[in-house]
Design a protein around this motif. Structure first.
Motif, mmCIF file in Angstrom:
data_model
loop_
_atom_site.group_PDB
_atom_site.id
_atom_site.type_symbol
_atom_site.label_atom_id
_atom_site.label_comp_id
_atom_site.label_asym_id
_atom_site.label_seq_id
_atom_site.Cartn_x
_atom_site.Cartn_y
_atom_site.Cartn_z
ATOM 1 N N GLU A 185 66.420 22.296 -35.759
ATOM 2 C CA GLU A 185 67.618 21.903 -34.853
ATOM 3 C C GLU A 185 68.910 22.544 -35.274
ATOM 4 N N TYR A 186 69.262 22.046 -36.481
ATOM 5 C CA TYR A 186 70.689 22.331 -37.072
ATOM 6 C C TYR A 186 70.750 23.540 -37.596
ATOM 7 N N ASN A 187 69.748 24.593 -37.711
ATOM 8 C CA ASN A 187 70.074 25.657 -38.193
ATOM 9 C C ASN A 187 71.249 26.603 -38.013
ATOM 10 N N TYR A 188 71.764 27.257 -39.118
ATOM 11 C CA TYR A 188 72.987 28.041 -39.033
ATOM 12 C C TYR A 188 72.707 29.176 -38.021
ATOM 13 N N LEU A 189 71.505 29.849 -37.891
ATOM 14 C CA LEU A 189 71.367 30.721 -36.887
ATOM 15 C C LEU A 189 71.577 30.523 -35.577
ATOM 16 N N PHE A 190 71.337 29.270 -35.039
ATOM 17 C CA PHE A 190 71.575 28.801 -33.818
ATOM 18 C C PHE A 190 72.840 27.969 -33.609
ATOM 19 N N ASN A 191 73.711 27.862 -34.599
ATOM 20 C CA ASN A 191 74.831 27.170 -34.356
ATOM 21 C C ASN A 191 75.989 27.748 -35.202
ATOM 22 N N GLN A 192 76.588 28.767 -34.246
ATOM 23 C CA GLN A 192 77.778 29.617 -34.996
ATOM 24 C C GLN A 192 78.817 28.806 -35.564
ATOM 25 N N GLY A 234 84.911 26.467 -55.095
ATOM 26 C CA GLY A 234 84.650 27.448 -56.347
ATOM 27 C C GLY A 234 83.160 27.614 -56.838
ATOM 28 N N GLU A 235 82.372 27.000 -56.385
ATOM 29 C CA GLU A 235 81.160 26.881 -56.625
ATOM 30 C C GLU A 235 80.149 27.591 -55.655
ATOM 31 N N TYR A 236 79.263 28.498 -56.029
ATOM 32 C CA TYR A 236 78.530 29.192 -55.100
ATOM 33 C C TYR A 236 77.414 28.500 -54.835
ATOM 34 N N LEU A 237 76.738 28.227 -53.773
ATOM 35 C CA LEU A 237 75.484 27.491 -53.547
ATOM 36 C C LEU A 237 74.842 27.921 -52.113
ATOM 37 N N TYR A 238 73.936 27.466 -51.894
ATOM 38 C CA TYR A 238 72.981 27.791 -50.459
ATOM 39 C C TYR A 238 73.556 26.579 -49.687
ATOM 40 N N PRO A 239 74.579 26.492 -48.971
ATOM 41 C CA PRO A 239 74.832 25.379 -47.898
ATOM 42 C C PRO A 239 73.703 25.171 -46.973
ATOM 43 N N PHE A 240 72.942 25.925 -46.422
ATOM 44 C CA PHE A 240 72.292 25.865 -45.395
ATOM 45 C C PHE A 240 70.695 25.762 -45.780
ATOM 46 N N ARG A 241 70.314 25.404 -46.968
ATOM 47 C CA ARG A 241 68.875 25.418 -47.216
ATOM 48 C C ARG A 241 68.284 24.268 -46.768
ATOM 49 N N ASN A 242 68.840 23.103 -46.572
ATOM 50 C CA ASN A 242 68.114 21.731 -46.201
ATOM 51 C C ASN A 242 68.266 21.394 -44.645
ATOM 52 N N ILE A 281 66.115 32.185 -42.906
ATOM 53 C CA ILE A 281 65.900 30.658 -42.750
ATOM 54 C C ILE A 281 66.973 30.015 -44.053
ATOM 55 N N GLY A 282 66.705 30.440 -45.110
ATOM 56 C CA GLY A 282 67.479 29.696 -46.244
ATOM 57 C C GLY A 282 69.109 29.992 -46.165
ATOM 58 N N GLY A 283 69.422 31.237 -45.481
ATOM 59 C CA GLY A 283 70.761 31.399 -45.488
ATOM 60 C C GLY A 283 71.335 32.055 -46.688
ATOM 61 N N PRO A 284 72.590 32.511 -46.617
ATOM 62 C CA PRO A 284 73.260 33.158 -47.843
ATOM 63 C C PRO A 284 73.663 32.254 -48.871
ATOM 64 N N LEU A 285 74.086 32.766 -50.034
ATOM 65 C CA LEU A 285 74.804 32.178 -51.153
ATOM 66 C C LEU A 285 76.277 32.515 -50.861
#
Length: 115
Positions: A49-56, A37-45, A27-31
């Motif tokens: 409905e807009y989850n990265y798992l369902f929207n390639q 140049g900054e590593y973060l979790y872009p899919f956390r919030n 659910i949280g997605g990858p880092l």
């Protein structure tokens, strides 16, 4: 027999633990690096409905490491499946052990008389 039940309960707890944290990882997605140049979790919030798992199409957000989203999905899906299978098998073992513990003492063993 009771030790078998206790160890199966421990295995069940481990399977549930693995399944919960694997689903959280999915659910949280990858880092990843989004390009600045900054590593973060872009899919956390994202909402479901807009989850990265369902929207390639949103996978292009992560620039580095390459194919990190696919790696994240495959890894945590495998761990989730293994955790669920482990929990189910250990729960079956707990049930089997408890039935054997309770009903095993109810059965009378026939004593074979010496001729």
């Amino acid at each position: 027999m009771l030790l078998s039940v206790l160890l199966a309960l421990l295995g069940f707890a481990g399977g549930v633990y693995c399944a919960v944290f694997s689903s959280m990882g999915l659910i949280g997605g990858p880092l990843c690096d989004t390009g600045d140049g900054e590593y973060l979790y872009p899919f956390r919030n994202n909402t479901l409905e807009y989850n990265y798992l369902f929207n390639q199409t949103t996978w292009s957000i992560c620039k580095e490491p390459e194919n990190i989203i696919l790696w994240n999905i495959v890894l945590f899906s495998i761990l989730l499946a293994i955790g669920v299978i482990e929990a189910i098998l250990c729960l079956i073992q707990v049930t089997n052990g408890l039935i054997g513990f309770v009903c095993g003492t109810c059965m009378r063993r026939r004593k074979v008389g010496m001729h």
